[in-house]
Write a protein that holds these residues in place. Structure first.
Motif, PDB file in Angstrom:
ATOM      1  N   LYS A 171       0.808  -1.223   0.000  1.00 19.41           N
ATOM      2  CA  LYS A 171       0.000   0.000   0.000  1.00 19.41           C
ATOM      3  C   LYS A 171       0.844   1.279   0.000  1.00 19.41           C
ATOM      4  O   LYS A 171       0.302   2.365   0.189  1.00 19.41           O
ATOM      5  N   LEU A 172       2.134   1.141  -0.225  1.00 16.65           N
ATOM      6  CA  LEU A 172       2.993   2.323  -0.246  1.00 16.65           C
ATOM      7  C   LEU A 172       2.586   3.281  -1.358  1.00 16.65           C
ATOM      8  O   LEU A 172       2.296   2.856  -2.474  1.00 16.65           O
ATOM      9  N   THR A 173       2.596   4.578  -1.050  1.00 19.58           N
ATOM     10  CA  THR A 173       2.233   5.588  -2.056  1.00 19.58           C
ATOM     11  C   THR A 173       3.434   6.409  -2.526  1.00 19.58           C
ATOM     12  O   THR A 173       3.419   6.946  -3.630  1.00 19.58           O
ATOM     13  N   LYS A 174       4.477   6.512  -1.678  1.00 24.56           N
ATOM     14  CA  LYS A 174       5.652   7.308  -2.033  1.00 24.56           C
ATOM     15  C   LYS A 174       6.925   6.620  -1.558  1.00 24.56           C
ATOM     16  O   LYS A 174       6.944   6.016  -0.485  1.00 24.56           O
ATOM     17  N   VAL A 175       7.970   6.748  -2.364  1.00 27.62           N
ATOM     18  CA  VAL A 175       9.288   6.240  -1.996  1.00 27.62           C
ATOM     19  C   VAL A 175      10.302   7.357  -2.213  1.00 27.62           C
ATOM     20  O   VAL A 175      10.420   7.895  -3.321  1.00 27.62           O
ATOM     21  N   TYR A 176      11.033   7.706  -1.158  1.00 29.87           N
ATOM     22  CA  TYR A 176      12.014   8.780  -1.226  1.00 29.87           C
ATOM     23  C   TYR A 176      13.432   8.210  -1.231  1.00 29.87           C
ATOM     24  O   TYR A 176      13.729   7.237  -0.538  1.00 29.87           O
ATOM     25  N   SER A 177      14.307   8.842  -1.997  1.00 34.60           N
ATOM     26  CA  SER A 177      15.726   8.534  -1.893  1.00 34.60           C
ATOM     27  C   SER A 177      16.525   9.419  -2.834  1.00 34.60           C
ATOM     28  O   SER A 177      15.970  10.149  -3.664  1.00 34.60           O
ATOM     29  N   GLU A 190      14.770  -2.318 -10.345  1.00 35.27           N
ATOM     30  CA  GLU A 190      14.066  -3.589 -10.530  1.00 35.27           C
ATOM     31  C   GLU A 190      13.153  -3.892  -9.352  1.00 35.27           C
ATOM     32  O   GLU A 190      12.017  -4.358  -9.527  1.00 35.27           O
ATOM     33  N   PHE A 191      13.629  -3.631  -8.139  1.00 40.33           N
ATOM     34  CA  PHE A 191      12.807  -3.862  -6.953  1.00 40.33           C
ATOM     35  C   PHE A 191      11.581  -2.954  -6.975  1.00 40.33           C
ATOM     36  O   PHE A 191      10.457  -3.400  -6.705  1.00 40.33           O
ATOM     37  N   ILE A 192      11.788  -1.678  -7.283  1.00 40.42           N
ATOM     38  CA  ILE A 192      10.671  -0.731  -7.300  1.00 40.42           C
ATOM     39  C   ILE A 192       9.635  -1.150  -8.332  1.00 40.42           C
ATOM     40  O   ILE A 192       8.427  -1.131  -8.075  1.00 40.42           O
ATOM     41  N   ALA A 193      10.102  -1.553  -9.512  1.00 39.69           N
ATOM     42  CA  ALA A 193       9.177  -1.940 -10.582  1.00 39.69           C
ATOM     43  C   ALA A 193       8.365  -3.176 -10.201  1.00 39.69           C
ATOM     44  O   ALA A 193       7.174  -3.286 -10.527  1.00 39.69           O
ATOM     45  N   GLU A 194       8.980  -4.112  -9.479  1.00 43.22           N
ATOM     46  CA  GLU A 194       8.298  -5.363  -9.144  1.00 43.22           C
ATOM     47  C   GLU A 194       7.396  -5.235  -7.928  1.00 43.22           C
ATOM     48  O   GLU A 194       6.263  -5.741  -7.923  1.00 43.22           O
ATOM     49  N   TYR A 195       7.871  -4.555  -6.882  1.00 42.00           N
ATOM     50  CA  TYR A 195       7.150  -4.546  -5.614  1.00 42.00           C
ATOM     51  C   TYR A 195       6.378  -3.253  -5.350  1.00 42.00           C
ATOM     52  O   TYR A 195       5.438  -3.245  -4.556  1.00 42.00           O
ATOM     53  N   ASP A 207      15.667   5.648  13.399  1.00 43.24           N
ATOM     54  CA  ASP A 207      14.792   4.678  14.070  1.00 43.24           C
ATOM     55  C   ASP A 207      13.726   4.125  13.121  1.00 43.24           C
ATOM     56  O   ASP A 207      12.535   4.075  13.456  1.00 43.24           O
ATOM     57  N   LEU A 208      14.162   3.695  11.940  1.00 43.55           N
ATOM     58  CA  LEU A 208      13.262   3.106  10.958  1.00 43.55           C
ATOM     59  C   LEU A 208      13.501   1.604  10.863  1.00 43.55           C
ATOM     60  O   LEU A 208      14.578   1.101  11.187  1.00 43.55           O
ATOM     61  N   GLU A 209      12.495   0.902  10.412  1.00 40.95           N
ATOM     62  CA  GLU A 209      12.585  -0.553  10.257  1.00 40.95           C
ATOM     63  C   GLU A 209      12.989  -0.906   8.834  1.00 40.95           C
ATOM     64  O   GLU A 209      12.527  -0.289   7.872  1.00 40.95           O
ATOM     65  N   ILE A 210      13.861  -1.908   8.706  1.00 45.05           N
ATOM     66  CA  ILE A 210      14.215  -2.428   7.381  1.00 45.05           C
ATOM     67  C   ILE A 210      13.118  -3.407   6.967  1.00 45.05           C
ATOM     68  O   ILE A 210      13.028  -4.519   7.494  1.00 45.05           O
ATOM     69  N   VAL A 211      12.284  -2.976   6.042  1.00 43.31           N
ATOM     70  CA  VAL A 211      11.167  -3.809   5.590  1.00 43.31           C
ATOM     71  C   VAL A 211      11.629  -4.834   4.575  1.00 43.31           C
ATOM     72  O   VAL A 211      11.188  -5.981   4.578  1.00 43.31           O
ATOM     73  N   LYS A 212      12.517  -4.418   3.671  1.00 41.49           N
ATOM     74  CA  LYS A 212      13.146  -5.314   2.708  1.00 41.49           C
ATOM     75  C   LYS A 212      14.628  -4.990   2.669  1.00 41.49           C
ATOM     76  O   LYS A 212      15.012  -3.824   2.516  1.00 41.49           O
TER      77      LYS A 212
END
Length: 283
Positions: A98-104, A114-119, A159-164
């Motif tokens: 359900k992610l709507t935004k990815v920052y980096s 490739e990860f962004i395109a797939e997941y 203090d963030l969690e590594i989800v992948k």
């Protein structure tokens, strides 16, 4: 001693700088030009900036600014393995799908295509000035559907969690960082010389100009392991060339002679320096 780096804390540049300059006072700068400018103007004696990544190639902003805007020496090179993590808030209520935004940072985004395109095909990809800033934005956001891509250190810092974990497109991803200074005498003379980096331009009206320049190195058996062109920012179709040379100490006179030959042909040479390569283990 103070050392400038591309920050903020938690960035790959910060990790590499901290690992090598473990006893120095590290000073964060928000952009590559700001970091280089601080060193060029003498505010900080030494700086560390990224110059090349396995996946994305040369960091053009670093190369262009060093060529056009600064007169600095390379004291050394740091090479560090790079792994990218997908980071989210620990108390989030939204799942990965359900992610709507990815920052980096653009380099990190490109390294994880490739990860962004797939997941995350529906998520909006937003570039930031650094991976650390991306992590900070996620940590401070009231929106649980946002994530950042960055190093493990970013997750720890904010203090963030590594989800992948390890989502970069290739496993042997590495980044080169240059240690730069406006004082060439700060280089450690006890270290072996492994590489040299320089830029040159050739006259436009000289037939076979590039071939003639490269011949100056080849017949002296100087081993070029990289050559690339960048726009000279004057007229369309005019370029300067960066070359990296695998070098031994006893070849320094040959390198000097090769540069003299290029100048004799009408070329202009800007030498960044001869330096040692420091290999940092994965963090």
């Amino acid at each position: 001693m103070k050392v400038a780096y591309l920050g903020p804390k938690g960035s790959f540049t910060h990790s590499a700088t901290q690992e090598y300059f473990s006893n120095a006072e590290l000073v964060s700068y928000g952009s590559i030009p700001a970091c280089i400018k601080a060193v060029a103007q003498g505010e900080i004696p030494i700086g560390v900036v990224p110059i090349e990544n396995t996946i994305e190639g040369t960091v053009n902003l670093t190369l262009d600014y060093l060529y056009h805007k600064a007169d600095l020496a390379i004291l050394g090179e740091l090479v560090m393995p790079i792994s990218q993590q997908l980071l989210m808030k620990k108390d989030r209520s939204v799942e990965l799908a359900k992610l709507t935004k990815v920052y980096s940072h653009p380099q990190a985004l490109a390294q994880s295509q490739e990860f962004i395109a797939e997941y995350l095909p529906e998520a909006r990809v937003i570039a930031t000035d650094s991976t650390s800033l991306a992590a900070e934005m996620v940590a401070n956001s009231h929106d649980d559907s946002v994530a950042a891509i960055g190093p493990v250190a970013c997750g720890q810092e904010y203090d963030l969690e590594i989800v992948k974990a390890d989502i970069q497109d290739i496993s042997h991803n590495k980044t080169r960082f240059w240690i730069i200074s406006n004082q060439a005498n700060l280089r450690n003379d006890s270290e072996s010389i492994e590489k040299a980096s320089l830029c040159f331009i050739m006259p436009n009206n000289l037939p076979g100009a590039l071939q003639k320049a490269l011949t100056a190195f080849s017949w002296r058996e100087l081993n070029l392991n990289k050559i690339e062109s960048r726009p000279l920012k004057t007229t369309l179709g005019e370029y300067f060339f960066l070359i990296d040379i695998v070098l031994e100490a006893n070849q320094l006179p040959l390198l000097a002679n090769a540069m003299e030959e290029i100048q004799y042909l009408g070329g202009q040479v800007k030498q960044f320096g001869c330096y040692h390569v420091h290999r940092i283990k994965g963090l």
